[in-house]
Scaffold this active site. Structure first.
Site, PDB file in Angstrom:
ATOM      1  N   PHE A 133       0.862  -1.178   0.000  1.00 58.93           N
ATOM      2  CA  PHE A 133       0.000   0.000   0.000  1.00 58.93           C
ATOM      3  C   PHE A 133       0.899   1.229   0.000  1.00 58.93           C
ATOM      4  O   PHE A 133       1.858   1.299   0.768  1.00 58.93           O
ATOM      5  CB  PHE A 133      -0.923   0.017   1.227  1.00 58.93           C
ATOM      6  CG  PHE A 133      -1.909   1.141   1.154  1.00 58.93           C
ATOM      7  CD1 PHE A 133      -3.030   1.042   0.348  1.00 58.93           C
ATOM      8  CD2 PHE A 133      -1.706   2.320   1.846  1.00 58.93           C
ATOM      9  CE1 PHE A 133      -3.926   2.093   0.237  1.00 58.93           C
ATOM     10  CE2 PHE A 133      -2.596   3.377   1.740  1.00 58.93           C
ATOM     11  CZ  PHE A 133      -3.706   3.260   0.939  1.00 58.93           C
ATOM     12  N   ASP A 202       2.912  -4.467   8.333  1.00 59.45           N
ATOM     13  CA  ASP A 202       1.682  -3.682   8.186  1.00 59.45           C
ATOM     14  C   ASP A 202       0.519  -4.671   8.185  1.00 59.45           C
ATOM     15  O   ASP A 202       0.418  -5.523   7.288  1.00 59.45           O
ATOM     16  CB  ASP A 202       1.753  -2.884   6.878  1.00 59.45           C
ATOM     17  CG  ASP A 202       0.478  -2.090   6.607  1.00 59.45           C
ATOM     18  OD1 ASP A 202      -0.609  -2.514   7.063  1.00 59.45           O
ATOM     19  OD2 ASP A 202       0.571  -1.059   5.912  1.00 59.45           O
ATOM     20  N   TYR A 227     -10.060   0.585  10.706  1.00 56.82           N
ATOM     21  CA  TYR A 227     -11.338   0.891  10.046  1.00 56.82           C
ATOM     22  C   TYR A 227     -11.698  -0.087   8.937  1.00 56.82           C
ATOM     23  O   TYR A 227     -12.697   0.098   8.266  1.00 56.82           O
ATOM     24  CB  TYR A 227     -11.390   2.333   9.522  1.00 56.82           C
ATOM     25  CG  TYR A 227     -10.221   2.814   8.696  1.00 56.82           C
ATOM     26  CD1 TYR A 227     -10.098   2.471   7.357  1.00 56.82           C
ATOM     27  CD2 TYR A 227      -9.259   3.638   9.253  1.00 56.82           C
ATOM     28  CE1 TYR A 227      -9.043   2.933   6.613  1.00 56.82           C
ATOM     29  CE2 TYR A 227      -8.188   4.107   8.512  1.00 56.82           C
ATOM     30  CZ  TYR A 227      -8.089   3.756   7.191  1.00 56.82           C
ATOM     31  OH  TYR A 227      -7.030   4.212   6.445  1.00 56.82           O
ATOM     32  N   LYS A 228     -10.868  -1.126   8.767  1.00 51.04           N
ATOM     33  CA  LYS A 228     -11.185  -2.147   7.765  1.00 51.04           C
ATOM     34  C   LYS A 228     -11.900  -3.299   8.479  1.00 51.04           C
ATOM     35  O   LYS A 228     -13.053  -3.155   8.880  1.00 51.04           O
ATOM     36  CB  LYS A 228      -9.914  -2.565   7.041  1.00 51.04           C
ATOM     37  CG  LYS A 228      -9.243  -1.374   6.315  1.00 51.04           C
ATOM     38  CD  LYS A 228      -7.973  -1.786   5.602  1.00 51.04           C
ATOM     39  CE  LYS A 228      -7.228  -0.575   5.053  1.00 51.04           C
ATOM     40  NZ  LYS A 228      -7.915   0.060   3.922  1.00 51.04           N
ATOM     41  N   ARG A 382     -11.807  -5.514  -6.615  1.00 51.89           N
ATOM     42  CA  ARG A 382     -11.456  -6.047  -5.287  1.00 51.89           C
ATOM     43  C   ARG A 382     -12.713  -6.339  -4.499  1.00 51.89           C
ATOM     44  O   ARG A 382     -13.614  -5.499  -4.420  1.00 51.89           O
ATOM     45  CB  ARG A 382     -10.739  -4.945  -4.502  1.00 51.89           C
ATOM     46  CG  ARG A 382      -9.293  -5.026  -4.452  1.00 51.89           C
ATOM     47  CD  ARG A 382      -8.626  -4.124  -3.426  1.00 51.89           C
ATOM     48  NE  ARG A 382      -9.418  -3.121  -2.742  1.00 51.89           N
ATOM     49  CZ  ARG A 382      -8.993  -2.467  -1.653  1.00 51.89           C
ATOM     50  NH1 ARG A 382      -7.816  -2.735  -1.132  1.00 51.89           N
ATOM     51  NH2 ARG A 382      -9.743  -1.542  -1.087  1.00 51.89           N
TER      52      ARG A 382
END
Lengths: 423, 423
Positions: A133, A202, A227-228, A382
């Site tokens: 990312f 990560d 927040y995922k 995705r």
């Protein structure tokens, strides 16, 4: 039942799921199949009431007094970060005492990467995986620039090949945000250690969906967003884990007052709090942490093993239905997520020449996934699978919609010819 | 009416105040006189509904789609930081294009101090005022340690005396958190510039209560918190201002994806957004920023000049009543806040041998101020005056309570012998 292509088969899987009851812990809107919990998790039912109480009673009525415990049991904001850390720790295989929750993911990455670099002062190279990312690479480049270090890109297929005696840190994302491919966290950690380097993991696309096992792997440092799959709400604060073996020597650079051994003594000189305590910098974000604390209640009574089993069952089904119903008719669909369970996160992605239009046409039908640009390669559609609130019937119905989009060429709608800059 | 010691005089001042109507923009609890808005501002009435809407409709129903504008007019989270910046800018005498809102105050200070140090690479000293709010000194010390610079403490009575040709940056707090004393921001800025140094102003105790005038003073960098006089809620995100004259060269070190020129292109290499844009690091805290955005609506139609006039009228009255009713009877009260308007923030503080007990006894009566330890000196009782919701009658009544506490020796209650660690 090796290829459950009937909806009734999916229903049967749902009925047998040990997580069938946790969907009620979320508000998933009617008419929506939400396959984007890997970008922003759905709203846990306990959050609105918690936030209203924190705002109206603790802030509004309690005012400054709410930093301390209130007589009625609320308040105690000063302990909020630790309470949230204690909820996250079991999901990442860690001791609560080694977890800090506070800043944004990027700021947390910065702190961890600087701390790691300072733990290996005789080594001048930071290794980053180029398909990570972007913020991970950007932050590492910023640290390298600030401290006069060298940034080296590794081969995603063999990150350890780039780790030689000059390397202080290998910074990797456990689960790739585009493809959903998962690295062997224990194996790579051990390999880096054998070469004298540290590893910064990560966990943005791991925590809450796949086993992480930081302590068991004897990992070094890890940062993840909330927040995922942890459903903490838009922009909720990140967590950081530091192996206790490193805590006495690790120094994060943003030495704010909340990381002081005695913040309210208001002393002139900085004295770091012990353990992970000095990872705190500024006053912590009470509203965001309160929402996150309430959100994490959705994991109560759920084990990481249950999450993983449910996640694999959902992604297996999606892959099977793609193979059975889509790829034979539209061979331009190229699945890029590993079939091997050991290498798969909680996401399925495929390339398609019109991936952007496909995702938009699905969203128009209430099936929310997202699109990721892949430069010169065909773009990526995705789909994230949050085991707490996604059902096998959702997967089945999503593929029905995908087939309908492709059959009706809905993805070629001219409205999707220009991309929204924020996707 | 030179010495308004009657409550009716205070009422008259309230009736004549151009800010009489803004108290209704806040929920101040019944029975509370809130003199701690310099620590945590009171709850603006618009916040609960805004947060409920953001949580239930934008997050719950809109889900990931809310990063873009929603059809009904909500969402647009991506623009939230800029919308908040536009509300803060006029309160600090700045152009909205030069303000960023995002991280905690300590993280924001770190970014600003690092950026300033890099703008003067041939100078190796950071100067800090030793009575500043601790986090400023701690963060500067952390930067000095990280970058191999020297930290030098200055004399609070003459900060410029410490600024020689080795000094890159003078970091000062505009209004002292203990005493309420205010520095001459334009004068010191000009003096530092004449010596080739930059000045970083901490506006935590200024923004929303006193004129700052950053652009007019041609200041360099400034950081301020938003949960004091700006009433953004506990731990709400800080703001940063960078003079446009410096923006092309200033580089903050936490180069996260939201500060990239094209974050959603997900490119491998970092390319900073122009202007203040690259000051962003991680995904911004949507819930906290939404609360802050709603909170700042309380400033609509209010000028900085009105805030300042009301603030001085309130602190003048408190000082007059202290002088008239308290100091003659209890001469151990030592007012440490400047009488000179030009040197006074929006706060009045006095030393007292039992300052902690005094503050606790007042809180027990609903008069909320706070205590600050002053080491070997007598401790400080602090009273902040937020002009948007405080009335002159509140000031009058607060002094009534103070007199009653002292007369009844309520501050000597043994319950106050041991201090709560969080005050």
């Amino acid at each position: 039942m090796s290829r459950p292509s009937e909806r009734a088969d999916a229903q049967l899987l749902d009925e047998r799921s040990p997580l069938a009851h946790t969907r009620d812990r979320f508000r998933v809107p009617d008419g929506v199949i939400y396959l984007d919990g890997n970008s922003l998790g759905a709203l846990p039912v306990g959050v609105p009431d918690r936030l209203a109480r924190v705002v109206e009673q603790e802030w509004g009525d309690g005012l400054i007094r709410s930093w301390n415990p209130l007589p009625d049991g609320g308040g105690d904001w000063i302990g909020l970060s630790k309470r949230v850390a204690a909820r996250i720790a079991p999901l990442i295989g860690a001791d609560p005492a080694d977890v800090h929750v506070g800043d944004s993911t990027s700021v947390s990455l910065f702190k961890a990467i600087v701390a790691a670099a300072r733990l290996r002062p005789d080594r001048r190279v930071l290794v980053v995986e180029p398909t990570t990312f972007p913020t991970d690479g950007y932050v590492a480049a910023g640290v390298a620039d600030l401290l006069g270090l060298e940034l080296r890109w590794c081969d995603p297929a063999d990150p350890l090949a780039a780790v030689d005696e000059d390397v202080a840190l290998l910074a990797l994302t456990h689960v790739d945000f585009r493809t959903g491919a998962m690295f062997d966290l224990p194996g790579i950690t051990a390999g880096a250690h054998a070469r004298g380097a540290l590893v910064q993991w990560d966990l943005c696309h791991s925590a809450g969906a796949v086993p992480v096992g930081l302590s068991d792997a004897d990992a070094d440092l890890a940062v993840g967003c909330t927040y995922k799959y942890l459903n903490g709400g838009p922009g909720s604060p990140a967590f950081t884990w530091v192996n206790p073996r490193l805590q006495a020597d690790a120094r994060q650079p943003i030495t704010g007052w909340m990381g002081h051994a005695s913040p309210f003594a208001m002393a002139r000189d900085y004295e770091p709090a012990g353990g992970i305590g000095h990872w705190a910098s500024g006053t912590h974000p009470v509203l965001a942490l309160s929402a996150l604390d309430a959100a994490l209640e959705a994991f109560e009574g759920v084990t990481v093993e249950q999450l993983r089993a449910a996640s694999l069952s959902l992604t297996d089904l999606f892959l099977e239905l793609l193979d059975e119903r889509c790829v034979p008719r539209w061979p331009e669909i190229e699945v890029v997520t590993p079939r091997d369970h050991a290498r798969r996160g909680s996401q399925v992605s495929f390339r398609h020449p019109d991936a952007y239009g496909l995702v938009q046409a699905l969203i128009a039908r209430g099936v929310i996934g997202d699109f990721r640009d892949a430069g010169a390669e065909p773009g990526i559609a995705r789909f994230g699978f949050t085991p707490l609130y996604l059902r096998h019937v959702d997967v089945h119905d999503a593929v029905d919609h995908l087939v309908a989009v492709l059959e009706g060429e809905e993805h070629l709608d001219p409205a999707y010819a220009s991309r929204n800059p924020v996707t």
